[in-house]
Design an enzyme around this catalytic site. Structure first.
Site, PDB file in Angstrom:
ATOM      1  CB  THR A   1      19.596 -86.746   5.540  1.00  0.00           C
ATOM      2  OG1 THR A   1      18.216 -86.871   5.891  1.00  0.00           O
ATOM      3  CG2 THR A   1      20.322 -85.879   6.541  1.00  0.00           C
TER       4      THR A   1
ATOM      5  CG  ASN B   1      15.326 -92.580   5.109  1.00  0.00           C
ATOM      6  OD1 ASN B   1      16.073 -93.168   5.889  1.00  0.00           O
ATOM      7  ND2 ASN B   1      14.014 -92.752   5.099  1.00  0.00           N
TER       8      ASN B   1
ATOM      9  CD  GLU C   1      17.241 -89.664   8.743  1.00  0.00           C
ATOM     10  OE1 GLU C   1      16.419 -88.954   8.129  1.00  0.00           O
ATOM     11  OE2 GLU C   1      17.389 -89.644   9.975  1.00  0.00           O
TER      12      GLU C   1
END
Length: 308
Positions: free
Chosen positions: A208, A210, A257
């Site tokens: 992911t 962030n 995220e």
């Protein structure tokens, strides 16, 4: 579109103009109607259209600590206003001194002396001047004195709901991004810079990005969402977005995220945007990794259908 910092930036020899004034946070359907009306009337009259807005948000100056969540960052707001055809965006620095300007002086200094308004277009609920003492009725009286017209733009509503920035913030805060999009006329957007996180998503097979957002950004309620990840100069990517504290891993810091579907590149350090399409589910706590990974896989497929 010309961009001025302060109304004093109006060039010498500036002719008459059609002016509209407001914070215009979100540039939602109501704002679009008001600005669009001003632009159309300016073209009819053969003059320039000027959109006057303020920075920072007046609430933060008048009542420090009460800054509302921001629906559109300044650069995004300017892009949206330019797309509506405005000739000039005039951003007035909203200071404590400016907040004390009486309503009559507000009109004389800005609209008459600097912008040479031939017509002023404002929403029906427009207020101006010290302690918001001025209203549309006062603006009309001053217009007769100084020689400019005033046209009120009616509030925009659907199914009995009046579209306003306050209403849209409440939708976003509740996680109802579909209702927010209906009022905005486009998906709600959150922008930020990609920073390094715990890299737990990578360990689970779903790396992911962030997103570090602005402190006042209108971030949706905790939950999982389908969104489109927008990179500068790139095609939008479907993205499953988790907002919250990662309860399964006893997280404490609230994070945004995004897992970009079918993307294998590096996003660290990039500034990007997330356009929220649908709310998928609430945040949940899982007792083991396997059900969490299975849930993420389901979230990804639902995201592909909603935002792909």
């Amino acid at each position: 579109m010309q961009r001025w910092r302060g109304y004093e930036a109006a060039p010498g020899g500036w002719g008459r103009s059609v002016v509209t004034i407001g914070v215009f946070d979100g540039v939602h359907k109501g704002h679009q109607a008001t600005i669009g009306h001003a632009v159309a009337r300016a073209r009819e009259l053969g003059v320039k259209s000027v959109v006057v807005t303020f920075d920072p948000h007046p609430a933060e100056v008048v009542r420090p600590g009460s800054h509302p969540a921001v629906l559109t960052e300044p650069a995004r707001k300017a892009e949206l206003i330019e797309a509506l055809g405005a000739d000039v965006l005039c951003v007035v620095p909203f200071t404590a001194e400016f907040s004390r300007l009486p309503a009559e002086a507000f009109v004389h200094d800005i609209l008459v002396e600097h912008l040479h308004a031939a017509l002023v277009v404002v929403g029906d609920n427009f207020r101006f001047g010290h302690r918001a003492a001025g209203d549309v009725a006062l603006l009309e009286r001053l217009g007769r004195t100084f020689g400019f017209g005033v046209e009120g733009a009616p509030l925009v509503a659907e199914a009995g709901t009046v579209f306003s920035s306050t209403y849209i913030r409440s939708c976003v805060d509740a996680g109802d991004v579909a209702a927010a999009a209906a009022a905005l006329g486009r998906p709600h957007r959150v922008e930020g810079v990609v920073v390094r996180g715990d890299q737990r998503g990578r360990e689970l097979g779903y790396p992911t990005a962030n997103l570090l957002t602005h402190r006042y950004a209108a971030v949706p309620a905790d939950g999982v969402y389908a969104a489109r990840l927008v990179r500068r100069g790139g095609e939008p990517l479907a993205a499953a977005v988790s907002i919250g504290t990662n309860p399964t891993f006893s997280g404490r810091e609230r994070r945004v995220e995004a897992y970009a579907l079918d993307f294998t590149g590096d996003l660290y350090g990039e500034r990007l945007a997330l356009d929220f399409v649908a709310h998928l589910r609430e945040q949940r706590t899982y007792d083991a990794i396997e059900p969490l990974v299975a849930q993420i896989a389901e979230d990804v497929e639902r995201t592909r259908r909603a935002a792909g």
